[in-house]
Write a protein that holds these residues in place. Sequence first.
Motif, PDB file in Angstrom:
ATOM      1  N   LEU A   4     -89.217  -6.706  -2.681  1.00  0.00           N
ATOM      2  CA  LEU A   4     -88.816  -5.748  -1.666  1.00  0.00           C
ATOM      3  C   LEU A   4     -89.034  -4.322  -2.167  1.00  0.00           C
ATOM      4  N   ARG A   5     -89.648  -3.491  -1.354  1.00  0.00           N
ATOM      5  CA  ARG A   5     -89.949  -2.077  -1.623  1.00  0.00           C
ATOM      6  C   ARG A   5     -91.138  -1.841  -2.563  1.00  0.00           C
ATOM      7  N   ASP A   6     -91.781  -2.895  -3.056  1.00  0.00           N
ATOM      8  CA  ASP A   6     -92.955  -2.721  -3.910  1.00  0.00           C
ATOM      9  C   ASP A   6     -94.204  -2.439  -3.090  1.00  0.00           C
ATOM     10  N   SER A   7     -94.177  -2.825  -1.817  1.00  0.00           N
ATOM     11  CA  SER A   7     -95.329  -2.591  -0.966  1.00  0.00           C
ATOM     12  C   SER A   7     -94.863  -2.280   0.447  1.00  0.00           C
ATOM     13  N   LYS A   8     -95.700  -1.565   1.187  1.00  0.00           N
ATOM     14  CA  LYS A   8     -95.444  -1.241   2.591  1.00  0.00           C
ATOM     15  C   LYS A   8     -96.784  -1.290   3.301  1.00  0.00           C
ATOM     16  N   SER A   9     -96.716  -1.436   4.614  1.00  0.00           N
ATOM     17  CA  SER A   9     -97.953  -1.419   5.379  1.00  0.00           C
ATOM     18  C   SER A   9     -97.682  -0.868   6.772  1.00  0.00           C
ATOM     19  N   THR A  10     -98.750  -0.450   7.420  1.00  0.00           N
ATOM     20  CA  THR A  10     -98.704  -0.019   8.808  1.00  0.00           C
ATOM     21  C   THR A  10    -100.069  -0.280   9.422  1.00  0.00           C
ATOM     22  N   PHE A  11    -100.116  -0.363  10.727  1.00  0.00           N
ATOM     23  CA  PHE A  11    -101.385  -0.582  11.425  1.00  0.00           C
ATOM     24  C   PHE A  11    -101.678   0.625  12.293  1.00  0.00           C
ATOM     25  N   VAL A  12    -102.864   1.203  12.130  1.00  0.00           N
ATOM     26  CA  VAL A  12    -103.290   2.363  12.904  1.00  0.00           C
ATOM     27  C   VAL A  12    -104.160   1.843  14.045  1.00  0.00           C
ATOM     28  N   THR A  13    -103.601   1.823  15.242  1.00  0.00           N
ATOM     29  CA  THR A  13    -104.265   1.226  16.400  1.00  0.00           C
ATOM     30  C   THR A  13    -105.554   1.942  16.768  1.00  0.00           C
ATOM     31  N   VAL A  14    -105.564   3.251  16.708  1.00  0.00           N
ATOM     32  CA  VAL A  14    -106.731   4.041  17.112  1.00  0.00           C
ATOM     33  C   VAL A  14    -107.973   3.665  16.308  1.00  0.00           C
ATOM     34  N   SER A  15    -107.802   3.416  15.025  1.00  0.00           N
ATOM     35  CA  SER A  15    -108.950   3.103  14.172  1.00  0.00           C
ATOM     36  C   SER A  15    -109.005   1.633  13.757  1.00  0.00           C
ATOM     37  N   ASN A  16    -108.102   0.804  14.295  1.00  0.00           N
ATOM     38  CA  ASN A  16    -108.043  -0.623  13.939  1.00  0.00           C
ATOM     39  C   ASN A  16    -107.982  -0.826  12.432  1.00  0.00           C
ATOM     40  N   THR A  17    -107.116  -0.074  11.777  1.00  0.00           N
ATOM     41  CA  THR A  17    -107.035  -0.109  10.321  1.00  0.00           C
ATOM     42  C   THR A  17    -105.633  -0.492   9.861  1.00  0.00           C
ATOM     43  N   LEU A  18    -105.585  -1.458   8.961  1.00  0.00           N
ATOM     44  CA  LEU A  18    -104.339  -1.820   8.308  1.00  0.00           C
ATOM     45  C   LEU A  18    -104.254  -1.023   7.013  1.00  0.00           C
ATOM     46  N   VAL A  19    -103.165  -0.285   6.839  1.00  0.00           N
ATOM     47  CA  VAL A  19    -102.952   0.513   5.635  1.00  0.00           C
ATOM     48  C   VAL A  19    -101.872  -0.185   4.820  1.00  0.00           C
ATOM     49  N   PHE A  20    -102.197  -0.511   3.575  1.00  0.00           N
ATOM     50  CA  PHE A  20    -101.301  -1.252   2.694  1.00  0.00           C
ATOM     51  C   PHE A  20    -101.212  -0.514   1.370  1.00  0.00           C
ATOM     52  N   LYS A  21    -100.002  -0.321   0.874  1.00  0.00           N
ATOM     53  CA  LYS A  21     -99.883   0.374  -0.406  1.00  0.00           C
ATOM     54  C   LYS A  21     -99.255  -0.530  -1.444  1.00  0.00           C
ATOM     55  N   ASP A  22     -99.726  -0.377  -2.661  1.00  0.00           N
ATOM     56  CA  ASP A  22     -99.169  -1.071  -3.820  1.00  0.00           C
ATOM     57  C   ASP A  22     -98.528   0.004  -4.692  1.00  0.00           C
TER      58      ASP A  22
END
Length: 55
Positions: A4-22
């Motif tokens: 928990l809290r080691d990674s987060k993500s979001t989806f940008v609908t306009v560009s169809n991009t999944l953003v994931f951070k480590d």
Amino acid sequence: MYKLRDSKSTFVTVSNTLVFKDRFDHTVYLYDTSNDGLEKVQDENIQQQRCVCRA
């Protein structure tokens, strides 16, 4: 496997991009769902980021 809290993500609908951070690898991954492209972003300014946001 991430804790928990080691990674987060979001989806940008306009560009169809999944953003994931480590958080501890100091890396942000951008996955383009429309063409299966993956971009790995590493920079000395990315240090234990805590969240991701939509651009």
